[in-house]
Motif scaffolding. Structure first.
Motif: not given
Length: 372
Positions: A143-164
């Motif tokens: 859930x906390x990744x959505x604002x980053x996807x919207x507000x960062x010019x280029x989303x920094x990316x994500x490496x999690x347990x369930x998706x990346x």
């Protein structure tokens, strides 16, 4: 207190006698939202469910809401919910849909998320899990990744347990300032407090009557004071749902309720939402509750489990929710009631009830988003 309606593509038993029942149900619900827009309701929420025969056929609610973005003018359109578990909808695809609906609706979209309904739905996407609470871990990670996807010019990316995802520009960006208000579908007092700590509004589908409001609201309003919002702002907002039937006279409203097959929906709720605690003595599917009589409808009204009556009575009943602290009262439309009588409820509430209670022309979430 603001007002909304909730639709979910309920078909019920109509398909047993009408081969077009599913189509009619979906089309009728678009009419309800369009009428609610004309009648001054501020919100319309559309569910996302999968595999829940009779109970909810509104699986592609993003498509449904996209149509309504063009067909309405003022009403805010909400996902009640979008399911952001990667096994159901990849989080990037959810972020893209939210931003696109924000554009198409002109800042009228509300992003509600949640974790799905019961084992029948969840196991369709996550076969083999034995603990339905496993979905909480996936939602928390996401859930906390959505604002980053919207507000960062280029989303920094994500490496999690369930998706990346590697760094990528997630497009489109939301329309206007910040991003759509974020909500969580909560089913227990700890969930209300958890949502508050994250600065999320709550979609309170689990509150049954006015007396339930006070203790869940206390959980939420105490925790929201110290919120560390996952998004750009705190959405201090609790929505609760109830069924409402309004008619020109009290006897007519009670007659509509008694003839509306209202007993069948709670039977379907416990057919599919098997994570909810089953009330003592509640029949197990395929047995259902007995049909409601007019006498029983009167008891439901008395116990504040149903809003039902003429416009003056409905206004008094709604004010009880306002006094208990609800920020938004959302009507789960009375499934089984004929279309014209449902439209009558929406029109009468819009004409007589909403102007008496909701006197602020600005949507609360619009004010939050603009920082006012």
């Amino acid at each position: 207190m603001e007002f909304g309606i909730f639709v979910q593509g309920y078909v019920g038993k109509r398909a047993e006698t009408d081969p077009l029942a599913e189509h009619k149900a979906l089309m009728e619900e678009t009419e309800y939202v369009i009428q609610a827009d004309r009648s001054g309701f501020k919100y319309a929420w559309a569910s996302e469910h999968h595999f829940l025969d009779e109970y909810s056929h509104l699986s592609a609610n993003d498509v449904f809401l996209g149509y309504l973005a063009h067909a309405t003018e003022r009403i805010h359109l909400g996902s009640g919910i979008f399911n952001p578990l990667a096994q159901v909808n990849h989080p990037v695809k959810v972020a893209e849909k939210v931003a696109m609906l924000d554009h198409l609706s002109g800042n009228r979209f509300e992003f509600g998320s949640g974790r799905g309904a019961g084992s029948h739905e969840i196991l369709g996407f996550l076969p083999g899990i034995t603990d339905m609470n496993h979905t909480k871990e996936i939602w928390e990670e996401t859930v906390a990744e959505f604002p980053k996807m919207w507000l960062q010019d280029e989303y920094q990316g994500f490496q999690g347990k369930h998706w990346s995802l590697p760094p990528r520009k997630v497009l489109p960006k939301p329309y206007g300032p910040a991003h759509p208000a974020m909500w969580y579908a909560a089913g227990s007092p700890p969930s209300y407090a958890m949502a508050a700590r994250k600065g999320l509004g709550v979609l309170g589908f689990s509150v049954q009557k006015v007396s339930d409001m006070e203790w869940v609201l206390e959980q939420y309003k105490t925790a929201i004071v110290d919120a560390e919002p996952v998004g750009a702002f705190v959405n201090d907002n609790v929505m609760v749902t109830t069924t409402a039937i309004c008619a020109p006279t009290h006897p007519e409203a009670v007659r509509i309720a008694a003839n509306g097959g209202l007993h069948y929906l709670p039977s379907l709720v416990f057919r599919y939402h098997d994570t909810f605690p089953r009330p003592e003595g509640f029949p197990e599917w395929p047995r259902t509750l007995p049909e409601y009589t007019e006498e029983f409808i009167e008891l439901l009204i008395q116990d504040e489990l149903l809003i039902c009556g003429d416009p003056d009575e409905v206004a008094r009943q709604c004010k009880r929710w306002e006094q208990a602290g609800a920020d938004q009262l959302c009507f789960g439309l009375p499934v089984g009631v004929p279309k014209e009588e449902t439209l009558q409820t929406i029109r009468l509430v819009g004409e007589y009830v909403i102007p008496e209670i909701d006197t602020d022309p600005v949507h609360r979430t619009t004010r939050f988003r603009r920082g006012g």
